[in-house]
Design a protein around this motif. Structure first.
Motif, PDB file in Angstrom:
ATOM      1  N   GLY A   1     -21.199  20.723 -72.804  1.00 12.88           N
ATOM      2  CA  GLY A   1     -21.815  20.083 -74.260  1.00 12.88           C
ATOM      3  C   GLY A   1     -21.242  20.612 -75.384  1.00 12.88           C
ATOM      4  N   ARG A   2     -20.024  21.280 -75.062  1.00 16.33           N
ATOM      5  CA  ARG A   2     -19.448  21.689 -76.697  1.00 16.33           C
ATOM      6  C   ARG A   2     -18.343  20.541 -77.171  1.00 16.33           C
ATOM      7  NH1 ARG A   2     -18.637  26.477 -73.387  1.00 16.33           N
ATOM      8  NH2 ARG A   2     -16.524  25.744 -72.866  1.00 16.33           N
ATOM      9  N   GLY A   3     -17.984  19.641 -76.246  1.00 17.90           N
ATOM     10  CA  GLY A   3     -17.052  18.779 -76.741  1.00 17.90           C
ATOM     11  C   GLY A   3     -15.460  19.153 -76.537  1.00 17.90           C
ATOM     12  N   VAL A   4     -14.778  18.338 -76.755  1.00 14.44           N
ATOM     13  CA  VAL A   4     -13.343  18.546 -76.658  1.00 14.44           C
ATOM     14  C   VAL A   4     -12.664  19.448 -77.590  1.00 14.44           C
ATOM     15  CG1 VAL A   4     -12.367  16.551 -77.846  1.00 14.44           C
ATOM     16  CG2 VAL A   4     -10.967  17.629 -75.895  1.00 14.44           C
ATOM     17  N   HIS A   5     -13.189  19.348 -78.611  1.00 14.22           N
ATOM     18  CA  HIS A   5     -12.834  20.199 -79.823  1.00 14.22           C
ATOM     19  C   HIS A   5     -13.462  21.684 -79.629  1.00 14.22           C
ATOM     20  CE1 HIS A   5     -12.126  16.308 -81.888  1.00 14.22           C
ATOM     21  NE2 HIS A   5     -10.981  16.891 -82.474  1.00 14.22           N
ATOM     22  N   GLY A   6     -14.724  21.392 -79.294  1.00 14.99           N
ATOM     23  CA  GLY A   6     -15.458  23.091 -79.080  1.00 14.99           C
ATOM     24  C   GLY A   6     -14.771  23.596 -77.720  1.00 14.99           C
ATOM     25  N   HIS A   7     -14.476  22.927 -76.807  1.00 11.40           N
ATOM     26  CA  HIS A   7     -13.882  23.661 -75.952  1.00 11.40           C
ATOM     27  C   HIS A   7     -12.494  24.179 -75.969  1.00 11.40           C
ATOM     28  CE1 HIS A   7     -12.862  24.081 -71.451  1.00 11.40           C
ATOM     29  NE2 HIS A   7     -11.694  23.613 -71.602  1.00 11.40           N
ATOM     30  N   THR A   8     -11.870  23.306 -76.670  1.00  8.31           N
ATOM     31  CA  THR A   8     -10.536  23.976 -76.963  1.00  8.31           C
ATOM     32  C   THR A   8     -10.566  25.026 -77.928  1.00  8.31           C
ATOM     33  OG1 THR A   8      -9.532  21.493 -77.136  1.00  8.31           O
ATOM     34  CG2 THR A   8      -8.191  23.181 -78.007  1.00  8.31           C
ATOM     35  N   VAL A   9     -11.154  25.118 -79.041  1.00  6.97           N
ATOM     36  CA  VAL A   9     -11.552  26.318 -79.659  1.00  6.97           C
ATOM     37  C   VAL A   9     -12.000  27.378 -78.861  1.00  6.97           C
ATOM     38  CG1 VAL A   9     -12.835  27.431 -81.647  1.00  6.97           C
ATOM     39  CG2 VAL A   9     -12.139  25.060 -81.859  1.00  6.97           C
ATOM     40  N   GLU A  10     -12.895  27.373 -78.114  1.00  8.21           N
ATOM     41  CA  GLU A  10     -13.253  28.226 -77.104  1.00  8.21           C
ATOM     42  C   GLU A  10     -12.208  28.957 -76.063  1.00  8.21           C
ATOM     43  OE1 GLU A  10     -16.997  30.278 -75.270  1.00  8.21           O
ATOM     44  OE2 GLU A  10     -16.637  29.099 -77.070  1.00  8.21           O
TER      45      GLU A  10
END
Length: 236
Positions: A6-15
């Motif tokens: 649910g974070r999206g590709v941008h959120g996942h990468t930041v994580e």
């Protein structure tokens, strides 16, 4: 296809990058290989740049010509950022983190309870009652107990009606959620409903000194649970 929860590709990468920095997998001062991240995570250069921008705003990374993007010293990190707090505590079970949390709670929550006893409204009391009822209903379910515990402490800070104090909920909430999962999952924690009920009773009566005293008693119980967990792990 990668799953991003649910974070999206941008959120996942930041994580991913943020967790690696906070755990020391990517050390302070180390240059981050953006090209390697693109290949590993199957993402574009634009996504990596956006992730670096977000992490830069949190004080974790910066970029220089000829050097590229690298991890800034820990002293520059925004340690009160909600994501950074979560990344620090997530997956960590060492007692030092729990002890730091206990010290912060000892500073913030007794004062919050005192103010709540002076300023609580009927709506505040209803929120505290609902959280306490949820704790009772949770029984031995650690996830449900954690949610209810967080709701109680969040409602207590809100009842103080101090905007700056209420902002401390991000510190309390992120750390407490991880502590609770370890404590309730380990069987080390005693029944915490009675001490929470005592805090609420003092707040309801409008007794600031007693509310502060009962909150300190609650935190003492939490400290005892932590000590028990420490002894259990040393024994193991």
């Amino acid at each position: 296809m990668a799953e991003y929860d649910g974070r999206g590709v941008h959120g996942h990468t930041v994580e991913v990058i943020g967790r690696r920095i906070l755990t020391g997998e990517i050390a302070e001062g180390a240059t981050i290989d953006g090209g390697a991240l693109e290949s590993e995570l199957g993402i574009s250069r634009t996504v990596v740049r956006e992730a670096f921008r977000v992490l830069g705003a949190k004080g974790l990374v910066t970029a220089r010509q000829k050097r590229g993007t690298y991890v800034r010293p820990r002293a520059d990190w925004n340690l009160l950022d909600a994501d950074i707090l979560r990344w620090q505590f997530a997956g960590r079970s060492d007692v030092a983190f729990f002890s730091n949390l206990q010290e912060i709670r000892g500073i913030v929550e007794p004062a919050g309870a005192r103010l709540a006893a002076e300023r609580r409204t009927d709506e505040d009391l209803a929120a505290l009652d609902a959280a306490l009822a949820a704790m009772v209903a949770a029984g031995d379910d650690p996830e449900a107990m954690t949610r209810a515990d967080l709701a109680f402490h969040r409602a207590l800070l809100a009842a103080a009606h101090n905007e700056l104090l209420e902002r401390m909920e991000v510190v309390i909430e992120v750390g407490l959620s991880v502590r609770d999962r370890h404590m309730h999952g380990s069987g080390a924690a005693e029944d915490s409903v009675p001490v929470h009920r005592s805090v609420l009773a003092a707040v309801r009566r409008g007794s600031p000194a007693r509310a502060e005293r009962e909150m300190r008693a609650l935190l003492t119980r939490a400290g005892d649970d932590l000590s028990h967990l420490r002894r259990t792990r040393r024994g193991a």
